[in-house]
Write an enzyme that holds these catalytic residues in place. Structure first.
Site, PDB file in Angstrom:
ATOM      1  N   THR A 238       1.020 -12.293   3.158  1.00 46.84           N
ATOM      2  CA  THR A 238       1.525 -13.651   3.383  1.00 46.84           C
ATOM      3  C   THR A 238       1.396 -14.466   2.106  1.00 46.84           C
ATOM      4  O   THR A 238       2.356 -15.122   1.662  1.00 46.84           O
ATOM      5  CB  THR A 238       0.732 -14.339   4.526  1.00 46.84           C
ATOM      6  OG1 THR A 238       0.879 -13.563   5.713  1.00 46.84           O
ATOM      7  CG2 THR A 238       1.233 -15.748   4.774  1.00 46.84           C
TER       8      THR A 238
ATOM      9  N   ASN B  45       8.825  -4.455  10.009  1.00 45.06           N
ATOM     10  CA  ASN B  45       7.575  -4.329  10.753  1.00 45.06           C
ATOM     11  C   ASN B  45       7.767  -4.120  12.251  1.00 45.06           C
ATOM     12  O   ASN B  45       6.831  -3.777  12.941  1.00 45.06           O
ATOM     13  CB  ASN B  45       6.694  -5.565  10.525  1.00 45.06           C
ATOM     14  CG  ASN B  45       7.467  -6.847  10.702  1.00 45.06           C
ATOM     15  OD1 ASN B  45       8.403  -7.133   9.960  1.00 45.06           O
ATOM     16  ND2 ASN B  45       7.098  -7.628  11.702  1.00 45.06           N
TER      17      ASN B  45
ATOM     18  N   CYS C 245       3.777 -12.228  24.977  1.00 43.11           N
ATOM     19  CA  CYS C 245       3.108 -12.524  26.244  1.00 43.11           C
ATOM     20  C   CYS C 245       2.437 -13.892  26.166  1.00 43.11           C
ATOM     21  O   CYS C 245       1.249 -14.012  25.996  1.00 43.11           O
ATOM     22  CB  CYS C 245       2.080 -11.450  26.534  1.00 43.11           C
ATOM     23  SG  CYS C 245       1.664 -11.311  28.263  1.00 43.11           S
TER      24      CYS C 245
HETATM   25  C1  LIG Z   1       1.655  -7.758   8.164  1.00 39.57           C
HETATM   26  C2  LIG Z   1       2.823  -8.222   7.404  1.00 39.57           C
HETATM   27  C3  LIG Z   1       2.754  -9.368   6.607  1.00 39.57           C
HETATM   28  C4  LIG Z   1       1.526 -10.241   6.544  1.00 39.57           C
HETATM   29  O1  LIG Z   1       0.486  -9.618   5.864  1.00 39.57           O
HETATM   30  P1  LIG Z   1      -0.963 -10.302   5.816  1.00 39.57           P
HETATM   31  O2  LIG Z   1      -1.712  -9.481   4.846  1.00 39.57           O
HETATM   32  O3  LIG Z   1      -1.507 -10.182   7.195  1.00 39.57           O
HETATM   33  O4  LIG Z   1      -0.801 -11.689   5.354  1.00 39.57           O
HETATM   34  C5  LIG Z   1       3.880  -9.722   5.892  1.00 39.57           C
HETATM   35  N1  LIG Z   1       5.009  -8.995   5.942  1.00 39.57           N
HETATM   36  C6  LIG Z   1       5.107  -7.885   6.701  1.00 39.57           C
HETATM   37  C7  LIG Z   1       6.376  -7.116   6.701  1.00 39.57           C
HETATM   38  C8  LIG Z   1       4.023  -7.463   7.462  1.00 39.57           C
HETATM   39  O5  LIG Z   1       4.142  -6.383   8.213  1.00 39.57           O
END
Ligand SMILES: *Cc1c(COP(=O)(O)O)cnc(C)c1O
Length: 404
Positions: A75, A156, A333
């Protein structure tokens, strides 16, 4: 004590590998120096450990150690890449930014803020029905004013892998910066910022069996250099791009996780793909191949991802029926009317099928016993919900967990 649920939510986070924890421990208990304290041994040990971790992370993606900026995760890496680029290019009024419709909120939200508050124009590239972003679709959005394009390496939710090498080449030819959120791809599929012209790339430890709260932004320094302004100012750590005392134990853990993924990633991937395909086949067979739809690309997909929609059932009832399984659902949920997944909607899935979806994420520690159990639990739950019909007692959307 009841057994813990079967963990198949590795896109949300992964178990920290015990070897990673072991590598971290001395940096809490004995070598606890500040990596900037270069006047004594505690500081030197910490600084050496950070150097080594930087090399391990760089090696995972074909970068130079000096191109790695440690952050708190993906993030923050995304925020630094996107807002940092916008800040550095501030003179450019009316600048244009591009991202895809299936990005994580950690890309979408910073870009939306730039567009709302700082006058940047934002274009969103549509995904194809497999959730893939094609080079042609990106090219169609580019203008003379485009400063940066951001397209994730792998999604994701549905695991679809994007042609980031080709998109990077397109951007390079046009003199546009290319950022990729590789939080899901790093450590799972090969990434090489040399062969694929990527300028900025985000990754995070906890998605590949490292600790939570540590990640990195790759910032190209060789050839065309990516220009960034910092968002966090202070002691000038990380070449001035991210101030703050380095969390040495976490950085050591990230380095170890990167090394393990570099060494074991290919064999992990083979094993997970085999188990993933077994899960897919078993669920379909147990449901007589009726009404099971794959979300995502049939082949260009992360080896640990399976996302399925089930016809004839309600998403909320599905998730509530699966308490012995730790998975994610397209039906959030929550008490308020939940929004179905923006990714599945962007791929053209109707709202009901988007809700009636499950995301399975396998990891390094997933076993075949767990996969077989999971397949049975899913198939039994879906069959039961279908039998009771759309208005049957087990399939009403107003049910609470206690009713099931
Ligand atoms: C998990 C994820 C994030 C966030 O990562 P953090 O380390 O939790 O901030 C950002 N982009 C994608 C595609 C993710 O899967």
């Amino acid at each position: 004590m009841t057994a813990p649920p079967i963990y198949l939510d590795n896109h949300a986070t992964t178990r920290t590998d015990p070897r990673v924890v072991e590598a971290m421990l001395p940096f809490f208990l004995e070598q606890y120096g500040n990596a900037s304290s270069l006047s004594h041994r505690f500081g030197w040990e910490a600084s050496d450990a950070v150097d080594r971790a930087r090399e391990q992370v760089a090696a995972l993606i074909g970068a130079e150690p000096s191109e790695i900026v440690f952050t708190s995760g993906a993030t923050e890496a995304n925020n630094l890449a996107l807002k940092g680029t916008a800040l550095a290019a501030k003179g450019q009024k009316g600048g244009h930014l591009v991202c895809s419709s299936v990005e994580h909120r950690a890309v979408l939200d910073p870009l939306r803020r730039l567009s709302r508050e700082s006058g940047w124009h934002l274009s969103i590239v549509p995904a194809d029905p497999h959730g893939q972003i094609t080079v042609d679709a990106v090219e169609a959005t580019l203008t003379e004013q485009t400063v940066l394009v951001s397209v994730m390496a792998a999604n994701n939710e549905v695991g679809t892998i994007n042609p980031i090498g080709e998109i990077g080449k397109l951007c390079r030819d046009r003199g546009i910066l290319f950022h990729s959120d590789a939080a899901q791809a790093a450590g799972k599929v090969p990434i090489d910022v040399q062969t694929d012209p990527i300028d900025l790339l985000s990754l995070t430890g906890h998605k590949f069996h490292g600790p939570k709260g540590i990640g990195a932004l790759y910032v190209r320094r060789q050839g065309r250099r990516a220009r960034l302004s910092s968002l966090v100012d202070g002691g000038g750590h990380e070449r001035g791009l991210r101030s703050g005392t380095l969390p040495v134990p976490l950085i050591v853990g990230l380095g170890k996780a990167a090394e393990l993924s570099r060494e074991e990633g290919p064999s992990d991937a083979d094993r997970m793909r085999t188990l993933r395909d077994r899960l897919d086949r078993a669920i379909r067979a147990l449901l007589d191949d009726q009404g099971v739809l794959l979300n995502g690309h049939p082949t260009d997909r992360l080896p640990n991802n399976l996302n399925l929609s089930f016809e004839g059932i309600e998403g909320e009832a599905l998730l509530m029926g699966l308490r012995t399984l730790a998975v994610s659902s397209g039906a959030a949920c929550s008490s308020a009317e939940p929004e179905p997944s923006h990714v599945l909607r962007a791929m053209g899935r109707d709202e009901r099928l988007a809700r009636a979806s499950l995301r399975f994420g396998l990891g390094r520690f997933t076993t075949s016993v767990e996969i077989d159990q999971a397949a049975r639990i899913v198939a039994e739950t879906v069959a039961r919900l279908r039998q009771s019909g759309p208005d049957g007692p087990a399939n009403r959307r107003d049910l609470t967990r206690a009713d099931l």
